[in-house]
Design a protein around this motif. Structure first.
Motif, short mmCIF file in Angstrom:
data_model
loop_
_atom_site.label_atom_id
_atom_site.label_comp_id
_atom_site.label_asym_id
_atom_site.label_seq_id
_atom_site.Cartn_x
_atom_site.Cartn_y
_atom_site.Cartn_z
N ILE A 85 22.16 -9.16 102.75
CA ILE A 85 21.03 -8.37 103.22
C ILE A 85 20.35 -7.71 102.02
CG2 ILE A 85 20.32 -6.37 104.60
CD1 ILE A 85 21.20 -8.55 106.42
N ILE A 86 19.05 -7.89 101.92
CA ILE A 86 18.26 -7.24 100.87
C ILE A 86 17.29 -6.29 101.56
CG2 ILE A 86 16.45 -7.63 99.16
CD1 ILE A 86 17.85 -9.94 98.14
N LYS A 87 17.27 -5.05 101.08
CA LYS A 87 16.33 -4.05 101.61
C LYS A 87 15.49 -3.56 100.44
CE LYS A 87 20.06 -2.12 104.17
NZ LYS A 87 20.84 -0.94 104.38
N LEU A 88 14.22 -3.32 100.71
CA LEU A 88 13.37 -2.78 99.65
C LEU A 88 13.94 -1.45 99.15
CD1 LEU A 88 10.88 -3.08 97.91
CD2 LEU A 88 9.57 -1.92 99.69
N SER A 89 14.50 -0.67 100.05
CA SER A 89 15.05 0.65 99.67
C SER A 89 16.20 0.53 98.67
CB SER A 89 15.50 1.42 100.91
OG SER A 89 16.49 0.69 101.61
N ASP A 90 16.84 -0.64 98.59
CA ASP A 90 17.91 -0.86 97.60
C ASP A 90 17.38 -0.73 96.17
OD1 ASP A 90 19.64 -1.47 99.69
OD2 ASP A 90 19.49 -3.64 99.41
N PHE A 91 16.07 -0.87 95.99
CA PHE A 91 15.48 -0.91 94.65
C PHE A 91 14.69 0.36 94.32
CE2 PHE A 91 15.90 -5.23 96.29
CZ PHE A 91 16.85 -5.70 95.39
N LYS A 92 14.90 1.42 95.09
CA LYS A 92 14.23 2.70 94.82
C LYS A 92 14.56 3.09 93.37
CE LYS A 92 12.25 6.39 96.89
NZ LYS A 92 10.86 6.34 97.16
N GLY A 93 13.56 3.52 92.63
CA GLY A 93 13.79 3.86 91.23
C GLY A 93 13.59 2.69 90.28
N ARG A 94 13.33 1.50 90.84
CA ARG A 94 13.08 0.30 90.03
C ARG A 94 11.71 -0.27 90.40
NH1 ARG A 94 17.83 -2.50 88.40
NH2 ARG A 94 16.41 -3.44 86.89
N THR A 119 1.76 -19.25 104.74
CA THR A 119 1.88 -18.13 103.81
C THR A 119 0.70 -18.08 102.85
OG1 THR A 119 4.29 -18.30 103.87
CG2 THR A 119 3.35 -17.14 102.00
N ALA A 120 0.10 -16.90 102.73
CA ALA A 120 -0.91 -16.67 101.70
C ALA A 120 -0.15 -16.33 100.43
CB ALA A 120 -1.81 -15.50 102.12
N ARG A 121 -0.30 -17.15 99.40
CA ARG A 121 0.41 -16.91 98.13
C ARG A 121 -0.12 -15.59 97.55
NH1 ARG A 121 2.87 -20.69 95.09
NH2 ARG A 121 1.62 -22.37 95.96
N THR A 122 0.73 -14.58 97.59
CA THR A 122 0.33 -13.23 97.17
C THR A 122 1.51 -12.55 96.48
OG1 THR A 122 -1.01 -13.11 99.18
CG2 THR A 122 -0.68 -11.05 97.99
N THR A 123 1.23 -11.77 95.45
CA THR A 123 2.27 -11.00 94.76
C THR A 123 1.95 -9.52 94.86
OG1 THR A 123 2.77 -12.82 93.26
CG2 THR A 123 3.39 -10.60 92.53
N PHE A 124 2.97 -8.75 95.22
CA PHE A 124 2.86 -7.30 95.31
C PHE A 124 3.71 -6.69 94.21
CE2 PHE A 124 2.08 -9.04 99.48
CZ PHE A 124 0.98 -8.31 99.93
N VAL A 125 3.11 -5.81 93.41
CA VAL A 125 3.85 -5.09 92.39
C VAL A 125 4.06 -3.68 92.93
CG1 VAL A 125 3.86 -4.30 89.99
CG2 VAL A 125 2.78 -6.50 90.58
N ILE A 126 5.33 -3.27 92.98
CA ILE A 126 5.74 -2.02 93.61
C ILE A 126 6.39 -1.13 92.55
CG2 ILE A 126 7.17 -1.01 95.45
CD1 ILE A 126 7.10 -3.93 96.73
N ASP A 127 5.96 0.14 92.49
CA ASP A 127 6.52 1.03 91.47
C ASP A 127 7.86 1.65 91.90
OD1 ASP A 127 6.02 3.29 93.09
OD2 ASP A 127 4.35 4.01 91.86
N GLU A 128 8.40 2.48 91.05
CA GLU A 128 9.73 3.07 91.27
C GLU A 128 9.78 3.95 92.51
OE1 GLU A 128 9.10 2.66 86.77
OE2 GLU A 128 7.87 3.20 88.49
#
Length: 149
Positions: A21-30, A118-127
């Motif tokens: 399981i991968i959660k976006l919240s696992d990467f908080k601070g990254r 799928t629309a080929r799209t990239t999202f850049v998310i901050d820390e």
């Protein structure tokens, strides 16, 4: 709902190629590169994944985690990762929940035939979990430069 730079990135929970399981919240601070692509092992998707692979060290040095997302199965992702030696996880979004949260499951048209994909799209998310960039015109062979520019 369409997402914009400055919006919080929608949270998600989905399985990777190994059933973890991968959660976006696992990467908080990254910082996270969340890239949506249509299909494993197709020419454009392979070029994009390999460009990110070949520049993975530079992306890591810049502080990024890379996560790929498509509607393919865990098994398909695992084969794609093994064949292309990809160093980052691929999310199997077979139920399209992550696609729907990010607005990347759209009506497309080829040879006059309409279909959903799928629309080929990239999202850049901050820390802090905020969208800092949305790349909709992805250059598959030069994608890392689009992100690091």
């Amino acid at each position: 709902m369409s997402l914009a730079v400055g919006n919080p990135a929608p949270s998600f929970e989905a399985k990777d190629q190994n059933g973890n399981i991968i959660k976006l919240s696992d990467f908080k601070g990254r910082k996270v590169i969340l890239y949506f692509y249509p299909k494993d092992a197709t020419p454009g998707c392979t070029a994009q994944a390999c460009n990110l692979r070949d520049n993975y060290e530079a992306l890591q040095k810049a502080g990024f985690i890379v996560l790929g997302v498509s509607s393919d199965s865990e098994k398909s992702h695992l084969k794609f990762i093994e064949k292309q030696n990809l160093p980052f996880p691929l999310i199997a979004d077979e139920d399209l929940k992550v696609h729907e949260a990010y607005g990347t499951w759209v009506e497309k048209s080829m040879y006059g035939r309409k279909y959903m994909g799928t629309a080929r799209t990239t999202f850049v998310i901050d820390e802090e979990g905020v969208l800092t960039e949305i790349i909709e015109k992805v250059d598959t062979k030069n994608h890392t430069n689009q992100i690091l520019k």
